[in-house]
Write a protein that holds these residues in place. Structure first.
Motif, short mmCIF file in Angstrom:
data_model
loop_
_atom_site.label_atom_id
_atom_site.label_comp_id
_atom_site.label_asym_id
_atom_site.label_seq_id
_atom_site.Cartn_x
_atom_site.Cartn_y
_atom_site.Cartn_z
N THR A 144 0.85 -1.18 0.00
CA THR A 144 0.00 0.00 0.00
C THR A 144 0.89 1.23 0.00
O THR A 144 2.08 1.15 0.26
CB THR A 144 -0.95 0.01 1.21
N ASN A 145 0.29 2.37 -0.32
CA ASN A 145 1.03 3.62 -0.27
C ASN A 145 0.08 4.76 0.07
O ASN A 145 -1.13 4.57 0.17
CB ASN A 145 1.78 3.87 -1.58
N MET A 146 0.61 5.92 0.26
CA MET A 146 -0.20 7.06 0.68
C MET A 146 -1.15 7.53 -0.41
O MET A 146 -2.20 8.08 -0.11
CB MET A 146 0.69 8.21 1.15
N SER A 147 -0.84 7.29 -1.67
CA SER A 147 -1.78 7.71 -2.72
C SER A 147 -3.07 6.91 -2.65
O SER A 147 -4.15 7.43 -2.92
CB SER A 147 -1.14 7.61 -4.10
N THR A 148 -2.98 5.65 -2.23
CA THR A 148 -4.18 4.83 -2.03
C THR A 148 -5.02 5.40 -0.88
O THR A 148 -6.24 5.52 -0.98
CB THR A 148 -3.79 3.37 -1.71
N ARG A 149 -4.37 5.78 0.20
CA ARG A 149 -5.09 6.36 1.35
C ARG A 149 -5.68 7.71 0.98
O ARG A 149 -6.77 8.05 1.40
CB ARG A 149 -4.15 6.52 2.55
N ARG A 150 -4.96 8.49 0.18
CA ARG A 150 -5.46 9.80 -0.27
C ARG A 150 -6.75 9.63 -1.05
O ARG A 150 -7.72 10.35 -0.83
CB ARG A 150 -4.40 10.51 -1.11
N LYS A 151 -6.76 8.68 -1.97
CA LYS A 151 -7.98 8.42 -2.76
C LYS A 151 -9.13 8.02 -1.87
O LYS A 151 -10.27 8.45 -2.06
CB LYS A 151 -7.71 7.34 -3.81
N GLU A 152 -8.85 7.18 -0.88
CA GLU A 152 -9.90 6.73 0.04
C GLU A 152 -10.42 7.89 0.88
O GLU A 152 -11.63 8.03 1.08
CB GLU A 152 -9.36 5.60 0.93
N LEU A 153 -9.53 8.74 1.38
CA LEU A 153 -9.95 9.89 2.17
C LEU A 153 -10.76 10.85 1.30
O LEU A 153 -11.79 11.38 1.74
CB LEU A 153 -8.73 10.59 2.79
N ARG A 154 -10.30 11.10 0.10
CA ARG A 154 -11.02 11.98 -0.82
C ARG A 154 -12.43 11.45 -1.06
O ARG A 154 -13.41 12.20 -1.06
CB ARG A 154 -10.26 12.12 -2.14
N LYS A 155 -12.54 10.13 -1.25
CA LYS A 155 -13.85 9.50 -1.47
C LYS A 155 -14.76 9.72 -0.26
O LYS A 155 -15.94 10.03 -0.41
CB LYS A 155 -13.65 8.00 -1.73
N ARG A 156 -14.21 9.62 0.94
CA ARG A 156 -15.00 9.80 2.16
C ARG A 156 -15.43 11.25 2.38
O ARG A 156 -16.39 11.52 3.10
CB ARG A 156 -14.23 9.31 3.37
N LEU A 157 -14.72 12.20 1.78
CA LEU A 157 -15.02 13.62 2.00
C LEU A 157 -15.63 14.32 0.79
O LEU A 157 -15.79 15.54 0.80
CB LEU A 157 -13.74 14.36 2.43
N THR A 158 -16.01 13.57 -0.25
CA THR A 158 -16.59 14.21 -1.44
C THR A 158 -17.86 14.99 -1.13
O THR A 158 -18.22 15.90 -1.85
CB THR A 158 -16.88 13.20 -2.57
#
Length: 184
Positions: A144-158
Motif C-alpha cells: 500500500t502507499n499514501m496515494s491509495t489512502r489519499r484516494k480513500e480519504l477523498r472519497k469519504r469527503l466528497t
C-alpha cells in the motif's frame, strides 16, 4: 509567525493565516465535548483571507511506531485511519457551525468560516501523516502507499470537498504559501 507543535512536528504559519488549535478552543472543549463526549476534532483550522482558503489539518505521527497495528490502520485493514479523519472533519464542521450560532469565545471567527463555506469558498483538508523508514518499509511490504489512502480519504469527503491531500515532511514542498512544517 505563529508556531504550533503537534506529534513531533512544528507547524509555522505566517501572518496571512489565522490559525487555531481546535481541540484547545473553549467552544470545542467546553460546549461540544461536554455535551457529546464522543466528539473529536481535527488538530488545526486555518483561514487565509487573502487566498480565500479554509484549511483543516489532522496530524498523525507514525515515527517510531513501525508496528503491525499502525500499519493496519494505514492500510485500512483495521480501524481505518481515513474513517477517523473523515469523522474528525465532520465533527469539526459541527464545532464551527455551533460556534457561529452560540459562541461566547470566537463568534466572529466561526461566522466568517461559515460565511466562507456558504459562499462556496475553498476548503482544503490535509491529513499530515508522518512516517519513518521502518513504517514505510512495512507499508511497502503490505503493498500500500499514501496515494491509495489519499484516494480513500477523498472519497469519504466528497460530500464536503475534493481538495484533500495526505502529506508529510518528505512530500511537502511548501505548496501552501505561508505554511512551513518541520520535524522537532
Amino acid at each position: 509567525m505563529k508556531e504550533f507543535k503537534e506529534s513531533g512536528l512544528v507547524f509555522r504559519f505566517d501572518d496571512r493565516w489565522e490559525v487555531y488549535q481546535l481541540d484547545e478552543e473553549a467552544d470545542y472543549r467546553q460546549k461540544i465535548c461536554k455535551q457529546i463526549p464522543e466528539t473529536r476534532c481535527i488538530d488545526f483550522i486555518g483561514f487565509n483571507d487573502a487566498d480565500k482558503i479554509l484549511l483543516f489539518i489532522e496530524v498523525k505521527g507514525f515515527r517510531g511506531y513501525g508496528d503491525k497495528k499502525n500499519v493496519q490502520r494505514l492500510t485500512g485493514e483495521k480501524d481505518d485511519i481515513t474513517v477517523e479523519i473523515a469523522q474528525k472533519v465532520k465533527d469539526s464542521l459541527a464545532t464551527i457551525i455551533g460556534g457561529a450560532r452560540n459562541s461566547t469565545n470566537l463568534p466572529d471567527v466561526w461566522k466568517s468560516h461559515v460565511g466562507h463555506l456558504n459562499d462556496n469558498g475553498n476548503l482544503k483538508v490535509i491529513a499530515w501523516v508522518e512516517l519513518d523508514v521502518s513504517t514505510e518499509n512495512l507499508l511497502r511490504r503490505a503493498k500500500t502507499n499514501m496515494s491509495t489512502r489519499r484516494k480513500e480519504l477523498r472519497k469519504r469527503l466528497t460530500w464536503l470537498t475534493s481538495d484533500v491531500d495526505i502529506l508529510n515532511t518528505r512530500a511537502y514542498n511548501n505548496e501552501l504559501e505561508g505554511m512551513e512544517v518541520s520535524l522537532i
